[in-house]
Write an enzyme that holds these catalytic residues in place. Structure first.
Site, PDB file in Angstrom:
ATOM      1  N   CYS A   2      -1.298 -27.080   3.513  1.00 59.11           N
ATOM      2  CA  CYS A   2      -1.111 -28.520   3.590  1.00 59.11           C
ATOM      3  C   CYS A   2      -2.455 -29.146   3.856  1.00 59.11           C
ATOM      4  O   CYS A   2      -3.447 -28.442   4.023  1.00 59.11           O
ATOM      5  CB  CYS A   2      -0.154 -28.880   4.713  1.00 59.11           C
ATOM      6  SG  CYS A   2      -0.933 -28.694   6.304  1.00 59.11           S
ATOM      7  N   LYS A 579      -2.379 -26.114  -4.146  1.00 57.46           N
ATOM      8  CA  LYS A 579      -3.594 -25.568  -4.742  1.00 57.46           C
ATOM      9  C   LYS A 579      -3.949 -24.155  -4.254  1.00 57.46           C
ATOM     10  O   LYS A 579      -4.232 -23.274  -5.025  1.00 57.46           O
ATOM     11  CB  LYS A 579      -4.740 -26.538  -4.449  1.00 57.46           C
ATOM     12  CG  LYS A 579      -6.079 -26.130  -5.011  1.00 57.46           C
ATOM     13  CD  LYS A 579      -6.141 -26.391  -6.495  1.00 57.46           C
ATOM     14  CE  LYS A 579      -7.311 -25.721  -7.138  1.00 57.46           C
ATOM     15  NZ  LYS A 579      -7.025 -25.364  -8.524  1.00 57.46           N
TER      16      LYS A 579
END
Ligand code: GLU
Length: 584
Positions: A2, A579
């Site tokens: 996060c 990602k």
């Protein structure tokens, strides 16, 4: 994984953390939230599920003013994607707010011991504000309470906490990255540098085990296992690296950037690879470790090493324990990671602690770049699109260069790189975009697609299929053409699309396999150097020696990108992904 950011300073912190958290959205985007110090010594929280901009607008957050605030963009691990589970999470009094990146492995046990506390979420994170509250109740200061709480949690977790009663924001690092940004009259703490780069490039990277307090005039180390190492330094990130510029999406910007990156690499002095390649030359066996796209890099590199006559194997980090009886101390490990934080690799490090390690990593300061003996910077610049594009290509090129250098074939490698550079001038041209866009429109409604190839073409097919899955949600399966007739061919029926990657080396055998597909009325999109009769659609991919996979991959990236647009999917934020995978 996060994104976390916090800021305290003389000016209004709200616009700074909002801008910063938007830059961190690539790290997760299930939900967003922020907490700030309110007028009557309160902690104000605004949070919800959805995209950051919508939530900011919903609550009119830009109208708020506060000297200190924290924010979070979540990639849920424990508890559904709901408003209640969004961060920041609060203690019972509502005076302590926490944002967290990671997993608290013993959260249930800790929660059971906090029976007098009221929990409102299903997250593991929520134990943190309650633990801190409990420690304060038992007489500790906020700072000591945060240190005590940090000492009680198990697993990899970094978090940032604020209290209505303290001017400082506290940061605890263990696993996931945290970095400080030092500004005149203000201090940031965040998951990465680009989130605050517009305001300062003076940074201090934090170490695992750190507990740090930030305030308006800088930072105070409350606890560290690395005394004397918290040196402020200037980083040389370009702002253009973290902004979309003229592009609609980061994914397209990053695909396009590959041409320039490859050109500069072809022009550069590659002698920095010599040390690492001489280590490889004297090793017994090469293990190449990577996850996701980086595993495909590892497979390509292992193929090349074996072609050159070197014993090499690509292994996914979670499978490494399977090799523990086979690994000798003379074996060398090449670790490929875009973020340098891939948790599966971090966890596998103890298994290879006595081996020499070379890291091919896109982040200079990261858990993995600090853990390797030789760090080779992928130097692809910041990659914000969730699907790896330029980091895949650049890391694959670098590992292949390393392989060639370790066999004294520098000249051949550089020649191939120069050939690739020239070939790419024929790829990024309107006629290629046109055919890719037309093909995207034709396949956008497909449910299943096959990506076929042999040898390196099969590995390119794996990466191409992964891109298609990631940003279009089409079920895309890479199959070694040689095995197609051993079962998967049963799935081909009239009109089903296969994307065939065909390089010169395997052309003749591949044609036979593709004829079998045509005989079942399947459709074939061919990526090859020449048009073959079996192709319904032909997109030219010019060969470039050991780097022939690069044009194949760039075409596949563009195809996935334009299918994604045709399906009205945001390719920078595909569902369920983040990602870097910094959680287990
Ligand atoms: N485990 C926490 C959660 O599920 C944090 C996850 C993250 O790192 O985003 O909320």
């Amino acid at each position: 994984m996060c994104g976390i950011i916090g800021y305290t300073g003389n000016e209004n912190s709200i616009p700074l953390v909002l801008e910063g958290i938007k830059n961190l959205e690539y790290r997760g985007y299930d939900s967003f939230g922020c907490a700030f110090h309110g007028d009557s010594n309160s902690i104000e929280v605004r949070k919800n599920v959805g995209r950051i901009n919508n939530i900011i607008e919903e609550y009119g957050i830009t109208n708020e003013v506060s000297d200190r605030s924290i924010a979070h963009t979540r990639w849920a691990t424990h508890g559904g994607v709901t408003k209640e589970n969004s961060h920041p999470l609060l203690d019972c009094s509502g005076k302590i707010a926490v944002v967290h990146n990671g997993i608290i492995e013993n959260f249930q046990e800790l929660k059971d011991n906090l029976h007098s506390h009221a929990f409102v979420s299903e997250t593991d994170t929520e134990v943190l504000p309650h633990l801190i509250e409990q420690e304060i109740k038992e007489g500790k200061t906020f700072e000591d309470a945060v240190m005590a709480a940090a000492g009680k949690i198990k697993g990899f977790s970094s978090f940032v906490a604020m209290s209505a009663d303290s001017d400082s924001i506290l940061a605890v690092k263990n696993g996931s990255p945290l970095v400080l940004g030092l500004k005149e009259n203000g201090t940031f703490v965040a998951s990465d540098v680009p989130s605050f780069l517009k305001h300062t490039n003076k940074v201090v990277y934090l170490f695992d085990g750190d507990v740090i307090a930030i305030n308006k005039s800088g930072f105070k180390i409350l606890k560290t296992d690395n005394p004397g190492k918290h040196k402020a330094r200037d980083v040389n990130f370009a702002i253009s690296d973290v902004e979309k510029g003229k592009y609609r999406h980061f994914m397209l910007k990053e695909i396009t950037e590959q041409q320039k990156l490859i050109s500069s690499l072809a022009e550069s002095n590659l002698s920095y690879l010599n040390n690492a390649s001489s280590l490889i030359a004297v090793s017994r066996k090469v293990y190449i470790i990577g996850s996701g796209s980086s595993f495909h890099v590892a497979l390509l590199a292992a193929n090349l090493f074996r072609d050159l006559g070197k014993d090499a194997i690509a292994v996914q980090p979670q499978d490494l324990y399977n090799y523990s009886k086979l690994i000798a101390s003379e074996d060398i490990f090449i670790i490929v990671s875009q973020s340098g934080e891939t948790m599966d690799i971090v966890e596998a490090l103890p298994l290879i602690k006595r081996n020499k390690k070379i890291g091919i990593i896109n982040t200079e300061e990261s858990t993995l770049s600090n853990a390797v003996d030789y760090f080779i910077n992928i130097n692809a610049g910041h990659e914000k699109g969730v699907a790896a594009t330029k980091t895949f290509t650049m890391s694959a090129i670098l590992v292949c260069l390393l392989a060639m250098f370790s066999f004294g074939q520098e000249k051949e490698a550089v020649n191939d790189l120069k050939l690739l550079d020239i070939n790419l001038y024929n790829l990024f041209v309107p006629s290629v975009y046109k055919i890719i866009k037309e093909t995207s429109a034709a396949i956008k409604n497909e449910k299943d697609m096959f990506f076929l190839g042999r040898g390196n073409d099969y590995i390119a097919a794996m990466e191409a299929a992964l891109k298609m899955k990631e940003v279009t949600y089409i079920h895309s399966e890479a199959i070694d053409s040689a095995t197609f007739k051993h079962g998967p061919l049963a799935l081909v029926s009239k009109g089903v699309y296969s994307i065939a990657i065909v390089s010169e080396r395997f052309k003749d055998r591949e044609i036979n396999n593709l004829k079998e597909v045509k005989a079942r009325n399947g459709k074939i999109i061919g990526l090859a150097n020449e048009k073959l009769d079996v192709f319904d659609v032909f997109i030219r991919s010019q060969p470039a020696g050991i780097f022939s996979f690069v044009p194949q991959i760039i075409i596949s990236q563009l195809l996935a990108y334009y299918v994604s647009l045709a399906k009205h999917i945001d390719p920078d934020h595909p569902r369920n992904l983040a990602k870097a995978v910094t959680t287990k």
